[in-house]
Write an enzyme that holds these catalytic residues in place. Structure first.
Site, PDB file in Angstrom:
ATOM      1  N   GLU A 127       0.837  -1.211   0.000  1.00 50.88           N
ATOM      2  CA  GLU A 127       0.000   0.000   0.000  1.00 50.88           C
ATOM      3  C   GLU A 127       0.864   1.251   0.000  1.00 50.88           C
ATOM      4  O   GLU A 127       1.056   1.888   1.046  1.00 50.88           O
ATOM      5  CB  GLU A 127      -0.948  -0.001   1.207  1.00 50.88           C
ATOM      6  CG  GLU A 127      -2.083  -1.015   1.100  1.00 50.88           C
ATOM      7  CD  GLU A 127      -3.114  -0.873   2.213  1.00 50.88           C
ATOM      8  OE1 GLU A 127      -2.841  -0.161   3.205  1.00 50.88           O
ATOM      9  OE2 GLU A 127      -4.189  -1.484   2.093  1.00 50.88           O
ATOM     10  N   GLU A 149      -6.570  -7.044  -1.335  1.00 47.54           N
ATOM     11  CA  GLU A 149      -6.986  -6.833   0.056  1.00 47.54           C
ATOM     12  C   GLU A 149      -8.297  -6.073   0.097  1.00 47.54           C
ATOM     13  O   GLU A 149      -8.463  -5.064  -0.590  1.00 47.54           O
ATOM     14  CB  GLU A 149      -5.908  -6.057   0.817  1.00 47.54           C
ATOM     15  CG  GLU A 149      -6.189  -5.909   2.310  1.00 47.54           C
ATOM     16  CD  GLU A 149      -5.044  -5.208   3.038  1.00 47.54           C
ATOM     17  OE1 GLU A 149      -3.870  -5.543   2.780  1.00 47.54           O
ATOM     18  OE2 GLU A 149      -5.331  -4.303   3.849  1.00 47.54           O
TER      19      GLU A 149
END
Length: 359
Positions: A192, A284
């Site tokens: 991320e 995710e």
């Protein structure tokens, strides 16, 4: 889960034969079916045993690749993997056991396990060799049960992946060397990214992908996007920056993350638009808020799953642990016990996501 898009297939006899013989035979050996694959080429060999009636995802589909905007199997057919992500293995290794993975593969009927190796937060940087070995142990265990594995370099803080460039090169060199002959891995090179430009993420990707390709030229690589893998939406941008300036590499997909209680229409629309132009893998997501906690929003989550079903987008849910937050599928304390299958050990989100995978 919606109707499964993975089905048993035979490898094509044309392009990719060498890749099939190197990688698929090794995986088949691990799954105990190598005799059936080798028998036709052994002079005087006895007839091969009958194929299993329900092949595992890995045995059925073999080496994956990106074809257009889709993920495809060894026969060139579009597939969508559905499964779970571990929590950080520095905290919840006790939740990734023979018993829990048996449940994931056979009771949940998952196709894929995402193995999340945090870089900081008490993870890889504290013991590179130890965390590499731990990740490999869990990847091997997923393969032994016929599941694919996403090798997740879980960089989070700092948000610039270039801050860990040297560590990433070391980690992915080791991983690619080990799995270069195995069809069951996908490499997620930056979990991320945040607080950093797309051009910086692109530069990082174009340095890491050749490291992987030098060892493993065939595997799919998953590239993180800006603003916590939101295609930039969480920092006021959108997918156009990737569409207009893609990573210079083939056989890659871009990642998107969402948490349904926090990420509403703008995020859903971005995923829809981006997947019209780019190959996307949702590595995710959660049914809660962006911290993976709080109330579940199953209605919004279902809208995302419906979109991903329609567009054949693969996904892994966060997370396969007994963390106290609502996003962990197991009730607190489950990982200290020996019961994994069924719904009695699951939180509300666990019951919901297990049902979607099983369907």
């Amino acid at each position: 889960m919606y109707q499964r898009t993975i089905s048993p297939t035979e490898p094509t006899p044309t392009a990719g034969r060498r890749r099939f013989t190197r990688k698929a035979l090794l995986a088949a050996s691990a799954l105990g079916v190598v005799t059936a694959l080798l028998a036709p080429v052994r002079a005087g060999a006895a007839p091969a045993p009958a194929a299993p009636t329900a092949a595992t995802p890995l045995a059925a589909n073999g080496q994956l690749s990106v074809c257009g905007r889709q993920l495809c199997n060894a026969s060139g057919q579009t597939v969508a993997l559905n499964g779970m992500s571990t929590h950080g293995t520095q905290w919840y290794a006790q939740c990734v056991t023979d018993g829990s993975l048996n449940a994931l593969a056979t009771d949940w009927r998952a196709d894929v396990l995402r193995v999340s190796t945090y870089v900081q937060e008490g993870g890889y940087e504290t013991d590179p060799a130890g965390f590499t070995a731990r990740a490999q142990k869990f990847i091997d265990a997923a393969h032994a049960r016929g599941m694919y594995a996403v090798i997740d370099w879980h960089m989070l803080t700092p948000g610039d992946p270039n801050a860990n460039l040297a560590r990433a090169k070391t980690f992915f060199t080791a991983m690619a060397k080990k799995y270069k002959d195995h069809p069951g891995v996908l490499y997620e090179i930056a979990n991320e990214p945040s607080g950093v430009s797309w051009s910086a993420i692109k530069s990082y990707s174009e340095q890491i992908i050749p490291v992987i390709r030098a060892q493993d030229p065939d595997a799919v690589v998953l590239v993180g996007t800006r603003a916590w893998s939101s295609f930039g939406v969480s920092e006021g941008s959108n997918e156009s920056e990737v569409v207009n300036n893609p990573v210079r590499a083939s056989n890659i997909m871009y990642t998107f993350h969402f948490y349904a209680a926090s990420h509403r229409e703008a995020y859903l629309s971005a995923l829809d638009r981006a997947s019209d132009k780019l190959p996307v893998f949702v590595t995710e997501f959660g049914t809660q808020n962006y911290a993976g906690e709080g109330a579940n929003d199953f209605a919004m989550s279902q809208r995302y799953l419906d979109l991903m079903k329609r567009k054949k987008i693969s996904w892994t849910n966060w997370n396969y642990s007994d963390d106290h937050r609502s996003g962990a599928v197991f009730k607190t304390g489950t990982c200290n016990g020996s019961t994994w299958a069924g719904t009695g050990v699951l939180k509300e989100a666990g019951v919901w996501i297990r049902d979607r995978i099983r369907q």
